[in-house]
Design a protein around this motif. Structure first.
Motif, mmCIF file in Angstrom:
data_model
loop_
_atom_site.group_PDB
_atom_site.id
_atom_site.type_symbol
_atom_site.label_atom_id
_atom_site.label_comp_id
_atom_site.label_asym_id
_atom_site.label_seq_id
_atom_site.Cartn_x
_atom_site.Cartn_y
_atom_site.Cartn_z
ATOM 1 N N ASN A 1 -1.625 -1.731 -1.006
ATOM 2 C CA ASN A 1 -2.962 -2.041 -0.496
ATOM 3 C C ASN A 1 -3.550 -0.943 0.371
ATOM 4 O O ASN A 1 -4.600 -1.131 0.984
ATOM 5 C CB ASN A 1 -2.918 -3.352 0.293
ATOM 6 C CG ASN A 1 -2.558 -4.540 -0.583
ATOM 7 O OD1 ASN A 1 -2.913 -4.580 -1.756
ATOM 8 N ND2 ASN A 1 -1.845 -5.502 -0.022
ATOM 9 N N SER A 2 -2.893 0.203 0.428
ATOM 10 C CA SER A 2 -3.391 1.316 1.237
ATOM 11 C C SER A 2 -4.675 1.901 0.647
ATOM 12 O O SER A 2 -4.921 1.815 -0.554
ATOM 13 C CB SER A 2 -2.321 2.410 1.326
ATOM 14 O OG SER A 2 -2.842 3.558 1.966
ATOM 15 N N LYS A 3 -5.481 2.526 1.507
ATOM 16 C CA LYS A 3 -6.705 3.178 1.041
ATOM 17 C C LYS A 3 -6.423 4.556 0.445
ATOM 18 O O LYS A 3 -7.260 5.100 -0.284
ATOM 19 C CB LYS A 3 -7.695 3.322 2.209
ATOM 20 C CG LYS A 3 -8.220 1.990 2.727
ATOM 21 C CD LYS A 3 -9.237 2.205 3.843
ATOM 22 C CE LYS A 3 -9.784 0.877 4.349
ATOM 23 N NZ LYS A 3 -10.778 1.072 5.449
ATOM 24 N N GLU A 4 -5.272 5.131 0.770
ATOM 25 C CA GLU A 4 -4.919 6.465 0.285
ATOM 26 C C GLU A 4 -4.222 6.385 -1.076
ATOM 27 O O GLU A 4 -3.232 5.650 -1.219
ATOM 28 C CB GLU A 4 -3.991 7.163 1.283
ATOM 29 C CG GLU A 4 -4.620 7.414 2.639
ATOM 30 C CD GLU A 4 -5.818 8.349 2.531
ATOM 31 O OE1 GLU A 4 -5.800 9.258 1.662
ATOM 32 O OE2 GLU A 4 -6.772 8.157 3.304
ATOM 33 N N PRO A 5 -4.702 7.126 -2.089
ATOM 34 C CA PRO A 5 -4.077 7.104 -3.425
ATOM 35 C C PRO A 5 -2.596 7.473 -3.401
ATOM 36 O O PRO A 5 -1.802 6.858 -4.109
ATOM 37 C CB PRO A 5 -4.897 8.137 -4.210
ATOM 38 C CG PRO A 5 -6.224 8.165 -3.523
ATOM 39 C CD PRO A 5 -5.925 7.961 -2.074
ATOM 40 N N ARG B 1 -0.663 4.561 -2.244
ATOM 41 C CA ARG B 1 -0.615 3.519 -3.275
ATOM 42 C C ARG B 1 0.382 3.897 -4.370
ATOM 43 O O ARG B 1 1.099 3.043 -4.897
ATOM 44 C CB ARG B 1 -2.003 3.301 -3.877
ATOM 45 C CG ARG B 1 -2.994 2.687 -2.913
ATOM 46 C CD ARG B 1 -4.137 1.986 -3.633
ATOM 47 N NE ARG B 1 -4.898 2.879 -4.485
ATOM 48 C CZ ARG B 1 -5.890 3.662 -4.070
ATOM 49 N NH1 ARG B 1 -6.223 3.673 -2.791
ATOM 50 N NH2 ARG B 1 -6.558 4.426 -4.924
ATOM 51 N N ARG C 1 -3.969 -4.466 -11.204
ATOM 52 C CA ARG C 1 -4.202 -3.302 -10.348
ATOM 53 C C ARG C 1 -4.677 -2.099 -11.160
ATOM 54 O O ARG C 1 -5.558 -1.366 -10.738
ATOM 55 C CB ARG C 1 -2.911 -2.949 -9.607
ATOM 56 C CG ARG C 1 -2.401 -3.993 -8.637
ATOM 57 C CD ARG C 1 -3.248 -4.110 -7.394
ATOM 58 N NE ARG C 1 -3.510 -2.847 -6.745
ATOM 59 C CZ ARG C 1 -4.041 -2.725 -5.530
ATOM 60 N NH1 ARG C 1 -4.355 -3.820 -4.846
ATOM 61 N NH2 ARG C 1 -4.285 -1.548 -5.003
ATOM 62 N N GLU D 1 -7.932 0.523 -10.607
ATOM 63 C CA GLU D 1 -7.424 1.717 -9.939
ATOM 64 C C GLU D 1 -8.189 2.988 -10.300
ATOM 65 O O GLU D 1 -8.956 3.039 -11.257
ATOM 66 C CB GLU D 1 -5.941 1.924 -10.267
ATOM 67 C CG GLU D 1 -4.996 1.386 -9.216
ATOM 68 C CD GLU D 1 -5.113 2.100 -7.872
ATOM 69 O OE1 GLU D 1 -5.917 3.036 -7.749
ATOM 70 O OE2 GLU D 1 -4.407 1.701 -6.943
ATOM 71 N N GLN D 2 -7.918 4.031 -9.499
ATOM 72 C CA GLN D 2 -8.433 5.365 -9.780
ATOM 73 C C GLN D 2 -7.577 6.033 -10.850
ATOM 74 O O GLN D 2 -6.458 5.619 -11.135
ATOM 75 C CB GLN D 2 -8.432 6.222 -8.504
ATOM 76 C CG GLN D 2 -9.355 5.705 -7.418
ATOM 77 C CD GLN D 2 -9.292 6.565 -6.172
ATOM 78 O OE1 GLN D 2 -8.459 7.476 -6.087
ATOM 79 N NE2 GLN D 2 -10.154 6.283 -5.204
ATOM 80 N N CYS E 1 -3.964 7.277 -9.913
ATOM 81 C CA CYS E 1 -3.018 6.177 -9.714
ATOM 82 C C CYS E 1 -2.649 5.520 -11.048
ATOM 83 O O CYS E 1 -1.515 5.074 -11.234
ATOM 84 C CB CYS E 1 -3.608 5.144 -8.759
ATOM 85 S SG CYS E 1 -3.819 5.751 -7.064
#
Length: 413
Positions: free
Chosen positions: A96-100, A103, A134, A138-139, A142
């Motif tokens: 759940n972190s904001k940093e890829p 994650r 997820r 996701e980006q 990730c």
């Protein structure tokens, strides 16, 4: 939580999208929320016996008078009562972190937690719907990391891919619909190849492709050499994924070979490419005959080879395919006569082999081409050149037969 689990029910729809975990997360939320005592007045006491056999360790320690010490010991021995279900909640927090980058570390952690279980089937049954959800949101970086963790290492064992097929299919659909889907093609093509290699080794006699085999064909489209994969499946296992699997042989080999041939050389309205590909496939299959007759031995061994050749010819010949029917296949058979030789008992030499040219479907195909030349459907200039090449090809056949007769006479003399 009071709704049904059917497709049209609210709870059923949520379970279909998020897996059984959704029910337990919701139930945990209900238990942890304070409720005014007035709301409970007049309600019958709930029957909690249904929960005696349920392992609820994933959302906290539960003490029950009904659970005896022996029963607890029995549950502790099951795969569900393991480190994964007691640790997954904490591990998911990292995702759940904001940093890829953080994650990605979280994805690696939850996948590693599932793969390290003694019985990984239940952990992955729980985890894959979560990862698919997820992945969809996701980006790009990730997403690549997640697929790599699952399939490149691989953390998800190949032996489990069939039982988790529904989840893999959902993950594949999300990958193929992404804007950057081309970046994931390499991973999925390797997945497809591994699936098909496993399916060929485990092929059932008299059966067609399984559901997982069809999925493998879908994700690996355009990157397969099925004939060579079939030949490899008849050899002892060499890779870690194949160790312990049986070799393809007997009636199972016959069924698998029939499917591979018909899949590699499909019927079509324009048979120029399929007809030449037919002989390319047989050339690879001929490795199964250990240099004793090659394509000729396959023709005599498997009736479906003869039948498929006839089916391809029966479609008729357009101008593009007419050249191969008229001269190409003749030249090919002439050039391969030495490979077609079969060891015979005694001193009699092996006679030349022209069976593919002698079937009724081939004769009809040649007549059809001559009619196209005569009617002008094939232009006169091109038709004349084709006739010249046809005559030259037939001379090779006649010359080969004369040479065989001369050699026989010489040996007898």
């Amino acid at each position: 939580l009071h709704s049904g689990t059917g497709e049209s029910d609210l709870l059923g729809a949520m379970l279909a999208n998020y897996g059984r975990r959704f029910f337990w997360d919701s139930f945990d939320h209900v238990l942890s929320t304070s409720c005014p005592s007035k709301m409970l007045e007049g309600l019958p006491a709930p029957n909690l016996k249904a929960f005696e056999k349920v392992v609820v360790v994933s959302f906290g320690q539960v003490q029950s008078k009904q659970l005896t010490k022996s029963k607890s010991t029995e549950l502790a021995g099951t795969s569900a009562f393991n480190e994964y279900f007691s640790s997954i909640g904490e591990a998911k927090k990292k995702v759940n972190s904001k940093e890829p980058c953080a994650r990605n570390e979280g994805y690696s952690a939850v996948i590693r937690l599932a793969s390290n279980s003694k019985d990984a089937s239940k952990p992955f049954e729980d985890l894959l719907p979560y990862l698919t959800q997820r992945f969809h949101a996701e980006q790009e970086t990730c997403r690549e990391h997640l697929l790599g963790e699952l399939f490149n290492k691989p953390s998800l064992p190949v032996s489990m891919w069939e039982e988790t097929l529904a989840h893999l299919r959902n993950l594949w659909k999300s990958s193929s619909k992404a804007r950057e889907s081309s970046k994931y093609e390499g991973v999925w093509k390797e997945v497809g190849k591994k699936i098909l290699k496993r399916c060929l080794r485990g092929w059932c006699a008299g059966q067609g492709p399984s559901e997982i085999c069809t999925f493998g064909m879908e994700v690996a489209a355009g990157s397969l050499d099925l004939p060579q994969m079939l030949v490899d499946a008849t050899k002892p296992a060499t890779t870690p994924d194949e160790v312990g699997e049986s070799r393809l042989e007997g009636e199972a080999l016959t069924s698998a070979a029939c499917w591979v041939l018909q899949t590699s050389v499909p019927l079509s309205s324009d048979i120029g490419l399929p007809l030449s590909s037919f002989w390319d496939v047989l050339r690879k299959f001929s490795k199964l005959e250990k240099n004793n007759g090659s394509e000729r031995a396959l023709w005599q061994r498997w009736s479906f080879v003869r039948e498929w050749w006839s089916s391809l010819l029966a479609q008729g010949s357009k101008q593009k395919s007419a050249e191969f029917v008229f001269t190409g296949v003749v030249n090919l058979l002439v050039s391969r006569q030495r490979a077609f030789a079969i060891t015979l008992s005694g001193s009699d030499p092996c006679p030349p082999w022209w069976a593919p040219l002698e079937c009724e479907e081939y004769k009809a195909a040649v007549v059809g081409i001559l009619q196209q030349i005569e009617s002008g459907e094939i232009p006169g200039k091109e038709g004349s050149a084709m006739l010249v090449r046809r005559i030259e090809s037939l001379k090779k056949v006649t010359g080969f037969q004369v040479l065989k007769i001369k050699k026989r006479i010489a040996r007898q003399g």
